[in-house]
Design a protein around this motif. Structure first.
Motif, PDB file in Angstrom:
ATOM      1  N   UNK A 190       0.832  -1.199   0.000  1.00 59.08           N
ATOM      2  CA  UNK A 190       0.000   0.000   0.000  1.00 59.08           C
ATOM      3  C   UNK A 190       0.870   1.253   0.000  1.00 59.08           C
ATOM      4  N   UNK A 191       0.295   2.342  -0.523  1.00 62.53           N
ATOM      5  CA  UNK A 191       0.927   3.660  -0.492  1.00 62.53           C
ATOM      6  C   UNK A 191       0.062   4.564   0.373  1.00 62.53           C
ATOM      7  N   UNK A 192       0.709   5.331   1.256  1.00 68.12           N
ATOM      8  CA  UNK A 192       0.003   6.211   2.180  1.00 68.12           C
ATOM      9  C   UNK A 192       0.199   7.660   1.768  1.00 68.12           C
ATOM     10  N   UNK A 193      -0.916   8.375   1.619  1.00 66.21           N
ATOM     11  CA  UNK A 193      -0.892   9.767   1.151  1.00 66.21           C
ATOM     12  C   UNK A 193      -1.547  10.657   2.203  1.00 66.21           C
ATOM     13  N   UNK A 194      -0.849  11.704   2.592  1.00 68.29           N
ATOM     14  CA  UNK A 194      -1.378  12.635   3.582  1.00 68.29           C
ATOM     15  C   UNK A 194      -2.119  13.765   2.891  1.00 68.29           C
ATOM     16  N   UNK A 195      -3.328  14.048   3.368  1.00 70.06           N
ATOM     17  CA  UNK A 195      -4.111  15.197   2.922  1.00 70.06           C
ATOM     18  C   UNK A 195      -4.181  16.158   4.111  1.00 70.06           C
ATOM     19  N   UNK A 196      -3.362  17.192   4.079  1.00 73.92           N
ATOM     20  CA  UNK A 196      -3.323  18.135   5.186  1.00 73.92           C
ATOM     21  C   UNK A 196      -1.967  18.155   5.857  1.00 73.92           C
ATOM     22  N   UNK A 197      -1.472  19.354   6.129  1.00 72.42           N
ATOM     23  CA  UNK A 197      -0.149  19.523   6.732  1.00 72.42           C
ATOM     24  C   UNK A 197      -0.020  18.828   8.093  1.00 72.42           C
ATOM     25  N   UNK A 198      -0.997  18.959   9.007  1.00 73.69           N
ATOM     26  CA  UNK A 198      -0.850  18.300  10.308  1.00 73.69           C
ATOM     27  C   UNK A 198      -0.696  16.781  10.198  1.00 73.69           C
ATOM     28  N   UNK A 199      -1.381  16.181   9.222  1.00 78.35           N
ATOM     29  CA  UNK A 199      -1.281  14.732   9.036  1.00 78.35           C
ATOM     30  C   UNK A 199       0.122  14.358   8.552  1.00 78.35           C
ATOM     31  N   UNK A 200       0.638  15.067   7.567  1.00 78.04           N
ATOM     32  CA  UNK A 200       1.987  14.790   7.062  1.00 78.04           C
ATOM     33  C   UNK A 200       3.026  14.967   8.160  1.00 78.04           C
ATOM     34  N   UNK A 201       2.856  15.994   8.986  1.00 74.38           N
ATOM     35  CA  UNK A 201       3.813  16.261  10.053  1.00 74.38           C
ATOM     36  C   UNK A 201       3.854  15.121  11.070  1.00 74.38           C
ATOM     37  N   UNK A 202       2.723  14.478  11.293  1.00 73.91           N
ATOM     38  CA  UNK A 202       2.663  13.377  12.266  1.00 73.91           C
ATOM     39  C   UNK A 202       3.158  12.050  11.691  1.00 73.91           C
ATOM     40  N   UNK A 203       3.334  11.994  10.370  1.00 67.93           N
ATOM     41  CA  UNK A 203       3.753  10.746   9.732  1.00 67.93           C
ATOM     42  C   UNK A 203       5.134  10.832   9.091  1.00 67.93           C
ATOM     43  N   UNK A 221       8.335  20.794   0.238  1.00 70.45           N
ATOM     44  CA  UNK A 221       8.873  20.844   1.594  1.00 70.45           C
ATOM     45  C   UNK A 221       7.846  21.501   2.515  1.00 70.45           C
ATOM     46  N   UNK A 222       7.420  20.767   3.516  1.00 71.99           N
ATOM     47  CA  UNK A 222       6.469  21.284   4.496  1.00 71.99           C
ATOM     48  C   UNK A 222       7.233  22.059   5.570  1.00 71.99           C
ATOM     49  N   UNK A 223       6.769  23.270   5.859  1.00 69.09           N
ATOM     50  CA  UNK A 223       7.428  24.110   6.866  1.00 69.09           C
ATOM     51  C   UNK A 223       6.374  24.677   7.815  1.00 69.09           C
ATOM     52  N   UNK A 224       6.832  25.093   8.983  1.00 74.97           N
ATOM     53  CA  UNK A 224       5.953  25.768   9.935  1.00 74.97           C
ATOM     54  C   UNK A 224       6.520  27.145  10.244  1.00 74.97           C
ATOM     55  N   UNK A 225       5.679  28.160  10.098  1.00 75.52           N
ATOM     56  CA  UNK A 225       6.071  29.550  10.318  1.00 75.52           C
ATOM     57  C   UNK A 225       5.503  30.022  11.659  1.00 75.52           C
ATOM     58  N   UNK A 226       6.370  30.618  12.484  1.00 74.26           N
ATOM     59  CA  UNK A 226       5.961  31.088  13.806  1.00 74.26           C
ATOM     60  C   UNK A 226       5.938  32.613  13.831  1.00 74.26           C
ATOM     61  N   UNK A 227       4.872  33.158  14.440  1.00 76.56           N
ATOM     62  CA  UNK A 227       4.685  34.610  14.523  1.00 76.56           C
ATOM     63  C   UNK A 227       4.410  35.017  15.968  1.00 76.56           C
ATOM     64  N   UNK A 228       4.320  36.336  16.167  1.00 79.43           N
ATOM     65  CA  UNK A 228       3.973  36.836  17.505  1.00 79.43           C
ATOM     66  C   UNK A 228       2.661  36.241  17.992  1.00 79.43           C
ATOM     67  N   UNK A 229       1.745  36.056  17.054  1.00 79.13           N
ATOM     68  CA  UNK A 229       0.425  35.537  17.420  1.00 79.13           C
ATOM     69  C   UNK A 229       0.087  34.319  16.559  1.00 79.13           C
ATOM     70  N   UNK A 235       1.600  29.160  11.217  1.00 77.82           N
ATOM     71  CA  UNK A 235       0.987  28.764   9.945  1.00 77.82           C
ATOM     72  C   UNK A 235       1.813  27.649   9.317  1.00 77.82           C
ATOM     73  N   UNK A 236       1.097  26.712   8.656  1.00 77.41           N
ATOM     74  CA  UNK A 236       1.765  25.727   7.813  1.00 77.41           C
ATOM     75  C   UNK A 236       1.960  26.338   6.425  1.00 77.41           C
ATOM     76  N   UNK A 237       3.079  26.035   5.802  1.00 78.09           N
ATOM     77  CA  UNK A 237       3.331  26.507   4.440  1.00 78.09           C
ATOM     78  C   UNK A 237       4.146  25.469   3.686  1.00 78.09           C
ATOM     79  N   UNK A 238       4.204  25.626   2.371  1.00 78.15           N
ATOM     80  CA  UNK A 238       4.928  24.682   1.519  1.00 78.15           C
ATOM     81  C   UNK A 238       5.864  25.408   0.571  1.00 78.15           C
ATOM     82  N   UNK A 239       7.038  24.848   0.411  1.00 75.58           N
ATOM     83  CA  UNK A 239       7.954  25.278  -0.647  1.00 75.58           C
ATOM     84  C   UNK A 239       7.859  24.229  -1.750  1.00 75.58           C
ATOM     85  N   UNK A 240       7.460  24.653  -2.931  1.00 77.52           N
ATOM     86  CA  UNK A 240       7.249  23.736  -4.054  1.00 77.52           C
ATOM     87  C   UNK A 240       8.443  23.829  -4.993  1.00 77.52           C
TER      88      UNK A 240
END
Length: 229
Positions: free
Chosen positions: A57-70, A147-155, A158-163
């Protein structure tokens, strides 16, 4: 006559006493045999999709939080991760020119405007950028790498992607994450698979659970990730 009878009994007993050899899991047609697991399973932050593969089987993540946990199922591209980390350092400080130089030359003018708008919108909503981190690089189902990245701010954050394109040049930076392949697994027993194909993913247990009607309802990955059909 008695000797012949006793010899026959002894030989039969010896045959029964022989230790049995475990029968390996053999799928004549992996795609057909794994079709019962195929589909989407929901969890916090998105879904995981299971697709029948050539040998499992092949596992595909839909959503940044899911990919981050796998991320443990896949082996990230360390070279691309390092490149992304350097670009993120520049992005956090507002040095967008350094980010734009990683884009193919004919796209740089358009990308400069796009990156500026994207960063400004995030800063307006979350305050100043504080830091950024690389989660991992995955194969996109649409081709190329992301590339999945996480951006941190004062408040908040956000999840973001570099394609990236096929030449490992930056295409864009965008919010969220498109569907990506997080790993593959091969069958080891009924409803149980083991991650394969990567240094970190090998040995990771992927287990399916069935309901009272016998249908597959749940997927578990090393008991740290659970999703329901």
């Amino acid at each position: 006559m008695t000797r012949i009878f006793l010899l026959s009994v002894l030989l039969s007993s010896a045959a029964v006493a022989q230790p049995s050899t475990p029968t390996p899991i053999v799928f004549a047609d992996a795609r057909t045999s794994t079709s019962s697991y195929a589909g989407l399973y929901a969890t916090d932050g998105g879904m995981i999709e299971v697709r029948p593969g050539t040998s499992g089987i092949t596992l595909i993540a839909h959503g940044a939080p899911v990919a981050a946990r796998l991320t443990g199922l896949s082996s990230s591209d360390t070279h691309t991760d390092a490149h992304a980390a350097a670009l993120l350092d520049a992005w956090v400080t507002g040095d967008l020119e350094a980010v734009v130089t990683s884009v193919r030359s004919e796209r740089q003018f358009e990308s400069a405007e796009s990156f500026a708008r994207y960063r400004s919108a995030l800063v307006r909503g979350h305050g100043d950028a504080i830091a950024a981190s690389v989660v991992g690089t995955f194969d996109s189902i649409y081709g190329g790498q992301v590339t999945l990245v996480q951006l941190l701010f004062d408040r908040g954050s956000e999840w973001a992607s570099l394609v990236w394109d096929e030449n490992d040049e930056l295409v864009t930076m965008t919010r969220g994450l498109s569907p990506v392949v997080v790993g593959t697994a091969e069958p080891t027993s009924r409803d149980t698979f083991t991650g394969t194909g990567t240094d970190t993913g090998t040995g990771t247990e992927v287990r399916f659970e069935r309901g009272q009607d016998g249908r597959v309802e749940t997927i578990r990955v090393d008991d740290r990730f659970v999703a329901i059909r």
